[in-house]
Design an enzyme around this catalytic site. Sequence first.
Site, mmCIF file in Angstrom:
data_model
loop_
_atom_site.group_PDB
_atom_site.id
_atom_site.type_symbol
_atom_site.label_atom_id
_atom_site.label_comp_id
_atom_site.label_asym_id
_atom_site.label_seq_id
_atom_site.Cartn_x
_atom_site.Cartn_y
_atom_site.Cartn_z
ATOM 1 N N GLU A 234 32.094 32.968 37.553
ATOM 2 C CA GLU A 234 32.578 32.702 39.041
ATOM 3 C C GLU A 234 31.246 32.029 39.673
ATOM 4 O O GLU A 234 30.325 32.640 39.441
ATOM 5 C CB GLU A 234 32.713 34.279 39.504
ATOM 6 C CG GLU A 234 33.023 34.296 41.228
ATOM 7 C CD GLU A 234 33.254 35.436 41.727
ATOM 8 O OE1 GLU A 234 33.478 35.771 42.701
ATOM 9 O OE2 GLU A 234 32.893 36.747 41.084
ATOM 10 N N LYS A 286 40.463 32.099 45.307
ATOM 11 C CA LYS A 286 40.541 33.646 45.167
ATOM 12 C C LYS A 286 41.467 34.121 46.286
ATOM 13 O O LYS A 286 41.306 33.695 47.445
ATOM 14 C CB LYS A 286 39.115 34.190 45.415
ATOM 15 C CG LYS A 286 39.204 35.700 45.066
ATOM 16 C CD LYS A 286 37.596 36.083 44.689
ATOM 17 C CE LYS A 286 37.546 37.691 44.361
ATOM 18 N NZ LYS A 286 36.194 37.897 44.376
ATOM 19 N N CYS A 342 37.068 37.459 39.418
ATOM 20 C CA CYS A 342 36.340 38.882 39.584
ATOM 21 C C CYS A 342 37.263 40.030 39.949
ATOM 22 O O CYS A 342 37.937 40.565 39.232
ATOM 23 C CB CYS A 342 35.427 38.818 40.499
ATOM 24 S SG CYS A 342 34.011 39.717 40.738
#
Length: 490
Positions: A234, A286, A342
């Site tokens: 990330e 995300k 994540c």
Amino acid sequence: MALSFTFPPSPLGWLAPLPLAWLFRAVAALPPRGAFALTFTFAAGFFGVLLLWLPGSLTPLFGPGVAALYPMLVGLLALTWAGTAAMTRQVLGPATLWALPFAWTLLDAARALGPFGFTWGSLGYAFAPTPLVQLADLGGLALVGLLVALTAAALADGRPRALLGGAALLSLGLAYGLTRPPDPPGNARALLVQGNVDPRAKAQGRTTDELGRYLALTRSGLTAGPARLVVWPETAAPAAPSSPEVARALTALDVPLLLGAPTEEGGYRNSVYAFEEGQVRGRQDKVRLVPFGEFFPGRKALDGAYRALFRALGLPALTGTVPGRTLAPLPVANLRVGALICYESTFPAFARAQVRRGARVLAVVSNDAWFGPSVGGEQHFQMGRVRAIETRRWVLRAGNDGVTAAIAPSGRVTARLSRGVAGVLPVPFAETGTWTLYVRWGEWVTALSALALLGLWLGTRGSRAKRQFGRRFLAEWWPVINRNSSRSGG
């Protein structure tokens, strides 16, 4: 508090039903107010220990002021447990003990929903180190959590029939877990890269040195042999690969690449890019953002309060991240890779959605350096490991400072790098195209739990109606019967 010591990375998951049984038995014997107070205390101890890494990890980065957020989070989570216990006791009455496992299943499902979703402490994760977690391919994390709770209820009940039923459930789960077919052999090679960049340096401003570090590590890893796919963590690149400088550097690598990078498009976005043959093949933003970390509720309306808070923490006036709106596998290296960024790896629904849309491999890109050397990073990794079992997909995980690892469809970790070092990890993997029962049917366990609670509630209403009828019968008709009996000489 004892329950927290049975959650990953602890190997004591088998013992999780014991402290939960004590709680369930006590709740079933108390009035609703007493159940609320006891469960709040129990849950505060549980989450207080489970999340103890939070203040220790964030204080060195943001100062001691951030530690004040920790008791607030623990208190809010404890309220969800206490409210569930009190409501179950109030509504289900004498059926409370056996209603609690289904109520907890609904609670864990609810905690995964919405922008404030937070799945740390979901009961199913307690069995993650055990063979019982293999049930996740049938009903997801919810089925494993329901097994934990039903076992606890059987222990709390204590009667031979209940204990035998609990033992039978565990035996069936164990038999299923121990008889899963072996993992498919890895017939392709991926290279996972761990840059170990200090997050404080990133916060002060992105530099091309970060990109240079990842380029150098990747080149060194490729000297040992080619890779079908390279995965960076990330926000590994300081700018999007659509920028000329980054694009030139990545093109020179001449390898299919999946990398995390920021995107400036209507605001800041946390993205994963598929880059191959000098072109961006796809992008995934995300979707599930970290509450109060990546998005700030009411940011515009409460601007003054947020600015004051940020000043107290020594932070700039953060505006948050723009969330993604869609999930779709990224096409790279003739693969369809489902990217989880994540925090998203802790939510079963995200991996399931990627697989239903065609993902044959899952990739988790993360920056767990915020956790520091605490147990938080390992908890995060172990939670994400369950996604491999639910979907029966290989998971390729690249973390900034770890955990960087490959996870087989059985949940077995086939290789991993040490945390806190810069390095590369060549790993075998394979594509998988079949759908598990969980991928096909989704959260059927949650729906079943709702029906079970409805059935128990109707049962208690029926029992209550029978008792009321009995009392009315005795009050109204027994004197008449008795009087008639006396007149007849009976």
